[in-house]
Write a protein that holds these residues in place. Sequence first.
Motif, PDB file in Angstrom:
ATOM      1  N   LYS A   3      25.090  78.979  51.200  1.00 42.54           N
ATOM      2  CA  LYS A   3      25.082  80.825  51.256  1.00 42.54           C
ATOM      3  C   LYS A   3      23.757  80.491  52.975  1.00 42.54           C
ATOM      4  O   LYS A   3      24.385  82.059  53.098  1.00 42.54           O
ATOM      5  CB  LYS A   3      24.066  81.792  50.358  1.00 42.54           C
ATOM      6  CG  LYS A   3      24.424  82.053  48.811  1.00 42.54           C
ATOM      7  CD  LYS A   3      26.155  83.018  49.256  1.00 42.54           C
ATOM      8  CE  LYS A   3      27.114  82.950  48.056  1.00 42.54           C
ATOM      9  NZ  LYS A   3      28.407  83.454  48.267  1.00 42.54           N
ATOM     10  N   GLU A   6      26.321  80.144  55.327  1.00 44.53           N
ATOM     11  CA  GLU A   6      26.979  80.823  55.929  1.00 44.53           C
ATOM     12  C   GLU A   6      26.697  82.016  56.717  1.00 44.53           C
ATOM     13  O   GLU A   6      27.321  82.804  57.072  1.00 44.53           O
ATOM     14  CB  GLU A   6      27.438  81.161  54.476  1.00 44.53           C
ATOM     15  CG  GLU A   6      28.790  82.855  54.756  1.00 44.53           C
ATOM     16  CD  GLU A   6      28.991  83.191  52.936  1.00 44.53           C
ATOM     17  OE1 GLU A   6      29.964  83.947  53.269  1.00 44.53           O
ATOM     18  OE2 GLU A   6      28.382  82.474  51.967  1.00 44.53           O
ATOM     19  N   PHE A   7      25.347  82.073  55.876  1.00 46.63           N
ATOM     20  CA  PHE A   7      24.994  83.134  56.277  1.00 46.63           C
ATOM     21  C   PHE A   7      24.528  83.367  58.206  1.00 46.63           C
ATOM     22  O   PHE A   7      24.680  84.121  59.368  1.00 46.63           O
ATOM     23  CB  PHE A   7      23.213  83.649  56.347  1.00 46.63           C
ATOM     24  CG  PHE A   7      23.079  84.562  57.037  1.00 46.63           C
ATOM     25  CD1 PHE A   7      23.071  85.950  57.051  1.00 46.63           C
ATOM     26  CD2 PHE A   7      21.236  84.466  57.463  1.00 46.63           C
ATOM     27  CE1 PHE A   7      21.695  87.305  57.427  1.00 46.63           C
ATOM     28  CE2 PHE A   7      21.028  85.713  58.233  1.00 46.63           C
ATOM     29  CZ  PHE A   7      21.369  86.758  58.647  1.00 46.63           C
ATOM     30  N   GLN A   9      26.399  81.738  60.283  1.00 44.42           N
ATOM     31  CA  GLN A   9      27.886  81.225  60.621  1.00 44.42           C
ATOM     32  C   GLN A   9      28.018  82.671  61.035  1.00 44.42           C
ATOM     33  O   GLN A   9      27.926  82.923  62.575  1.00 44.42           O
ATOM     34  CB  GLN A   9      28.583  81.205  59.741  1.00 44.42           C
ATOM     35  CG  GLN A   9      28.946  79.199  59.815  1.00 44.42           C
ATOM     36  CD  GLN A   9      29.830  78.712  58.541  1.00 44.42           C
ATOM     37  OE1 GLN A   9      31.036  79.451  58.376  1.00 44.42           O
ATOM     38  NE2 GLN A   9      30.360  77.275  58.941  1.00 44.42           N
ATOM     39  N   VAL A  10      27.538  83.762  60.178  1.00 42.08           N
ATOM     40  CA  VAL A  10      28.318  84.593  60.535  1.00 42.08           C
ATOM     41  C   VAL A  10      27.006  85.289  61.259  1.00 42.08           C
ATOM     42  O   VAL A  10      27.424  85.711  62.722  1.00 42.08           O
ATOM     43  CB  VAL A  10      26.684  85.744  58.950  1.00 42.08           C
ATOM     44  CG1 VAL A  10      26.966  87.513  59.534  1.00 42.08           C
ATOM     45  CG2 VAL A  10      27.919  86.214  58.009  1.00 42.08           C
ATOM     46  N   ARG A  13      28.631  83.608  64.929  1.00 42.22           N
ATOM     47  CA  ARG A  13      30.347  85.161  65.592  1.00 42.22           C
ATOM     48  C   ARG A  13      29.690  86.396  65.697  1.00 42.22           C
ATOM     49  O   ARG A  13      29.854  86.703  66.418  1.00 42.22           O
ATOM     50  CB  ARG A  13      30.486  84.977  63.789  1.00 42.22           C
ATOM     51  CG  ARG A  13      31.982  86.030  63.717  1.00 42.22           C
ATOM     52  CD  ARG A  13      32.897  85.658  63.801  1.00 42.22           C
ATOM     53  NE  ARG A  13      34.578  86.531  64.145  1.00 42.22           N
ATOM     54  CZ  ARG A  13      35.178  86.937  62.515  1.00 42.22           C
ATOM     55  NH1 ARG A  13      34.636  86.472  61.056  1.00 42.22           N
ATOM     56  NH2 ARG A  13      35.797  87.661  63.191  1.00 42.22           N
ATOM     57  N   LEU A  14      28.295  86.742  65.528  1.00 40.63           N
ATOM     58  CA  LEU A  14      27.267  87.945  65.826  1.00 40.63           C
ATOM     59  C   LEU A  14      27.467  87.589  67.622  1.00 40.63           C
ATOM     60  O   LEU A  14      27.552  88.149  68.488  1.00 40.63           O
ATOM     61  CB  LEU A  14      26.659  88.681  65.077  1.00 40.63           C
ATOM     62  CG  LEU A  14      26.883  89.131  63.996  1.00 40.63           C
ATOM     63  CD1 LEU A  14      25.502  89.406  62.972  1.00 40.63           C
ATOM     64  CD2 LEU A  14      27.513  90.452  63.896  1.00 40.63           C
ATOM     65  N   GLY A  19      31.848  88.886  69.631  1.00 43.52           N
ATOM     66  CA  GLY A  19      30.738  88.961  68.615  1.00 43.52           C
ATOM     67  C   GLY A  19      31.050  90.766  69.232  1.00 43.52           C
ATOM     68  O   GLY A  19      31.477  91.419  69.752  1.00 43.52           O
TER      69      GLY A  19
END
Length: 157
Positions: A3, A6-7, A9-10, A13-14, A19
């Motif tokens: 997790k 994954e965060f 990567q968020v 991307r932002l 983004g």
Amino acid sequence: MTKFEEFEQVIARLRAPGGCPWDRAQTHASLKRTCIEEASEVICGINILERTGDPDNLKEELGDLLMQVVMHARIAEEEGLFTMDDVIQSITDKMIRRHPHVFGSSDGPGDDGSQASWDEIKKQEKAGKEWTEEYLPEAFDESIELIEAAKKRKGIG
């Protein structure tokens, strides 16, 4: 993938081209206010938990504070300064160093787990870097100013 990954990567991307314009524009300096506000909101979440037993606000605010850490690490990585892995390794190493009574890493100060031992280990770590503490009063004053500004924006006090 965890997790946490994954965060990360968020956030990446932002901050990437295409983004979010707000996230892409942020710098370490521009995030000071948000960082201090989020830390204050974690304290609020702790108070709510203690008074009501409801953990939801604390969970949310810890996530917001974690976002600050990940965002700063991402900006630093983009600037070629350090990575999130470097941040994690640094704090891991520090906790092991400062807890020899748990990790058995030395026979020196800290073996008994006392505050005096912790302070001695910290003093040894800071040797040659004492000058950094000269910046603390300014940082505390700036934090107070940022908190006061946030209170005004939110109509508190």
